[in-house]
Design an enzyme around this catalytic site. Structure first.
Site, mmCIF file in Angstrom:
data_model
loop_
_atom_site.group_PDB
_atom_site.id
_atom_site.type_symbol
_atom_site.label_atom_id
_atom_site.label_comp_id
_atom_site.label_asym_id
_atom_site.label_seq_id
_atom_site.Cartn_x
_atom_site.Cartn_y
_atom_site.Cartn_z
ATOM 1 N N MET A 1 16.328 63.213 -34.529
ATOM 2 C CA MET A 1 16.666 62.478 -33.348
ATOM 3 C C MET A 1 18.172 62.593 -33.121
ATOM 4 O O MET A 1 18.950 61.906 -33.763
ATOM 5 C CB MET A 1 16.254 61.012 -33.536
ATOM 6 C CG MET A 1 16.451 60.200 -32.331
ATOM 7 S SD MET A 1 15.842 58.476 -32.354
ATOM 8 C CE MET A 1 14.679 58.375 -33.652
ATOM 9 N N PRO A 2 18.612 63.473 -32.230
ATOM 10 C CA PRO A 2 20.041 63.644 -31.984
ATOM 11 C C PRO A 2 20.659 62.454 -31.247
ATOM 12 O O PRO A 2 20.114 61.964 -30.265
ATOM 13 C CB PRO A 2 20.115 64.897 -31.110
ATOM 14 C CG PRO A 2 18.817 65.591 -31.286
ATOM 15 C CD PRO A 2 17.824 64.513 -31.572
ATOM 16 N N PHE A 3 21.794 61.998 -31.763
ATOM 17 C CA PHE A 3 22.609 60.987 -31.100
ATOM 18 C C PHE A 3 23.933 61.659 -30.741
ATOM 19 O O PHE A 3 24.562 62.276 -31.595
ATOM 20 C CB PHE A 3 22.888 59.803 -32.025
ATOM 21 C CG PHE A 3 21.726 58.868 -32.168
ATOM 22 C CD1 PHE A 3 21.658 57.707 -31.415
ATOM 23 C CD2 PHE A 3 20.701 59.159 -33.052
ATOM 24 C CE1 PHE A 3 20.585 56.843 -31.554
ATOM 25 C CE2 PHE A 3 19.628 58.308 -33.197
ATOM 26 C CZ PHE A 3 19.563 57.141 -32.448
ATOM 27 N N HIS B 1 19.606 60.896 -27.576
ATOM 28 C CA HIS B 1 20.251 59.647 -27.169
ATOM 29 C C HIS B 1 21.726 59.924 -26.917
ATOM 30 O O HIS B 1 22.414 60.444 -27.794
ATOM 31 C CB HIS B 1 20.121 58.590 -28.263
ATOM 32 C CG HIS B 1 18.701 58.260 -28.573
ATOM 33 N ND1 HIS B 1 18.055 57.193 -28.005
ATOM 34 C CD2 HIS B 1 17.794 58.874 -29.369
ATOM 35 C CE1 HIS B 1 16.815 57.154 -28.452
ATOM 36 N NE2 HIS B 1 16.638 58.167 -29.280
#
Length: 60
Positions: free
Chosen positions: A1-3, A40
């Site tokens: 999940m890239p932030f 995100h």
């Protein structure tokens, strides 16, 4: 999940921030293969007087 966190001096409009978040999301999807739903983007508006590179206050 890239932030992805982006720190900017305050003053950009909501429309500018939406456009930036959209393009950053597209770039992350294109370059990592992550699904768009997992990306995100957090945009932090920095008030003037809160950024001190090399110990010196930086302004816009």
């Amino acid at each position: 999940m890239p932030f992805v966190r982006i720190d900017l001096f305050e003053g950009r409009t909501l429309e500018q921030k939406k456009a930036l978040a959209k393009e950053v999301t597209e770039a992350v999807v294109r370059n990592t293969g992550a699904p768009q739903s997992a990306v995100h983007v957090i945009i932090n508006d920095m008030p003037e007087g809160t950024y001190f590179p090399q110990g010196e206050m930086r302004t816009k």
